[in-house]
Scaffold this active site. Structure first.
Site, PDB file in Angstrom:
ATOM      1  N   HIS A 122      44.097  36.912  38.087  1.00 22.05           N
ATOM      2  CA  HIS A 122      43.572  37.388  36.797  1.00 22.05           C
ATOM      3  C   HIS A 122      42.614  38.578  36.994  1.00 22.05           C
ATOM      4  O   HIS A 122      41.418  38.474  36.714  1.00 22.05           O
ATOM      5  CB  HIS A 122      42.871  36.254  36.029  1.00 22.05           C
ATOM      6  CG  HIS A 122      42.769  36.564  34.551  1.00 22.05           C
ATOM      7  ND1 HIS A 122      42.725  35.602  33.571  1.00 22.05           N
ATOM      8  CD2 HIS A 122      42.709  37.757  33.886  1.00 22.05           C
ATOM      9  CE1 HIS A 122      42.631  36.177  32.379  1.00 22.05           C
ATOM     10  NE2 HIS A 122      42.627  37.487  32.556  1.00 22.05           N
ATOM     11  N   GLU A 154      43.926  28.194  34.656  1.00 25.31           N
ATOM     12  CA  GLU A 154      43.204  28.950  35.701  1.00 25.31           C
ATOM     13  C   GLU A 154      41.904  28.265  36.093  1.00 25.31           C
ATOM     14  O   GLU A 154      41.245  27.711  35.218  1.00 25.31           O
ATOM     15  CB  GLU A 154      42.899  30.361  35.186  1.00 25.31           C
ATOM     16  CG  GLU A 154      44.162  31.144  34.922  1.00 25.31           C
ATOM     17  CD  GLU A 154      43.903  32.511  34.295  1.00 25.31           C
ATOM     18  OE1 GLU A 154      42.738  32.966  34.265  1.00 25.31           O
ATOM     19  OE2 GLU A 154      44.865  33.107  33.817  1.00 25.31           O
ATOM     20  N   ARG A 163      48.546  36.159  28.904  1.00 26.21           N
ATOM     21  CA  ARG A 163      47.947  34.835  29.070  1.00 26.21           C
ATOM     22  C   ARG A 163      49.021  33.879  29.593  1.00 26.21           C
ATOM     23  O   ARG A 163      50.182  33.940  29.168  1.00 26.21           O
ATOM     24  CB  ARG A 163      47.414  34.301  27.730  1.00 26.21           C
ATOM     25  CG  ARG A 163      46.109  34.920  27.263  1.00 26.21           C
ATOM     26  CD  ARG A 163      44.924  34.570  28.168  1.00 26.21           C
ATOM     27  NE  ARG A 163      43.668  35.135  27.691  1.00 26.21           N
ATOM     28  CZ  ARG A 163      43.156  36.303  28.088  1.00 26.21           C
ATOM     29  NH1 ARG A 163      43.795  37.062  28.968  1.00 26.21           N
ATOM     30  NH2 ARG A 163      41.992  36.719  27.606  1.00 26.21           N
TER      31      ARG A 163
END
Ligand code: GLV
Length: 319
Positions: A285, A267, A238
């Site tokens: 991601h 994000e 993360r």
């Protein structure tokens, strides 16, 4: 009939099991419902299949008095306020196990790319800037035989260690969890060390810790400064685990040779500092993004919804 809000289109046909017992509220947008759309549509649903990009907090829960289960389509549950769910007796589930290998594959891909400058070279070739072979051209960091430091030694960290064996890497790891018989100190041939020792010794550091209040900012400015000169950082866990500004500065200064990131603080926004940093591979991601993995994640999430709506216990319950 129960109503299920499906956060985004899913891979495979697992949703058909839910459709057999409930009415589905779906979207065609591949990145799913926006915050405003979620807040508007959650009001009369019994279940929510949430994406890691969708925050499930008290505000959302307060709008959904009938909500019984949040099936998070991710192993990480940092997007879900677990306490707020528990206080409202909302079950929370995740998708552990099924994305271990895909995420480890991606971590290794970023490791190889960052060390050997593959994406950077690709950009140069496409831009017509490749002048030819030369002994000093595109020198990267050596992978085979290097020391890999894995922060967080759960399922994914250990899967990365297994891949590192194929590259004859020395693997060290740091974990706050005490060793157990199934995860002994020397699991996967790796050596347990303190985080400080890991940062001082590793040529490549790969982060595989969950985001929790106590791990936020784990790779702080001080810890990035404590990494070896010329080291490489990989983060597929993360974004909030790493101080992005400090990482960008270390890349600009040349203190770190390179980095590979799949996750970011905010994000899908990537900070200007990161975008401007050299020797940085930026993936969007996609750690769990291979088709069988995403189908298995959908299956776990849908299975959890069916179980809870049917009055049963989902195996992958977090809260
Ligand atoms: C993806 O980021 C996940 O946590 O599964």
């Amino acid at each position: 009939m129960s109503r299920v809000l499906v956060g985004a289109p899913l891979v495979g046909d697992a949703l058909e099991r839910v459709r057999a017992v409930a009415e589905l509220v779906t979207t065609d947008d591949p990145i799913g419902w926006s915050r405003a759309e979620l807040l508007a549509r959650v009001v009369d649903v019994d279940a929510l299949i949430a994406m890691p990009s969708q925050r499930v907090d008290a505000e959302l829960l307060d709008r959904a008095p009938g909500l019984r289960v949040v099936a998070n389509h991710a192993v990480g549950v940092d997007n879900v306020d677990l306490q707020a769910c528990a206080a409202r007796s909302v079950v929370v589930t995740n998708t552990p196990g099924v994305l271990t290998e895909a995420t480890a594959d991606l971590a290794f891909g970023l490791l190889l790319d960052a060390c050997r400058r593959i994406s950077e070279g690709d950009r140069v070739v496409r831009a017509g800037g490749w002048r030819g072979w030369g002994p000093t051209v595109f020198l990267g960091a050596r992978v085979t035989g290097a020391t890999l430091g894995i922060i967080g030694f759960g399922r994914i960290g250990r899967a990365v260690a297994r891949r590192a064996r194929g590259f004859e890497m020395r693997v060290i790891y740091a974990s706050p969890r005490p060793p157990t018989p199934s995860a002994p100190d020397d699991a996967e041939g790796a050596e347990r060390v303190t985080l400080d020792e890991l940062l001082a010794r590793a040529d490549v550091v790969s982060v595989h810790a969950p985001l929790r209040p106590e791990t936020r900012g784990l790779l702080s400015r001080e810890r990035i400064a404590a990494m070896r000169r010329g080291a490489v950082l990989v983060n597929t866990a993360r974004g909030a685990l790493v101080d992005e500004d400090a990482l960008a500065e270390a890349l600009v200064d040349g203190r770190l040779a390179a980095a590979g990131l799949d996750v970011y603080l905010d994000e899908p926004r990537v900070s200007p500092a990161l975008l401007a940093a050299p020797n940085l591979v930026l993936a969007p991601h996609l750690g769990s993004a291979d088709a069988p993995t995403r189908a298995a994640m959908a299956s776990l999430a849908c299975g959890a919804v069916v179980a809870v709506l049917g009055g049963g216990q989902p195996p992958n319950r977090v809260v």
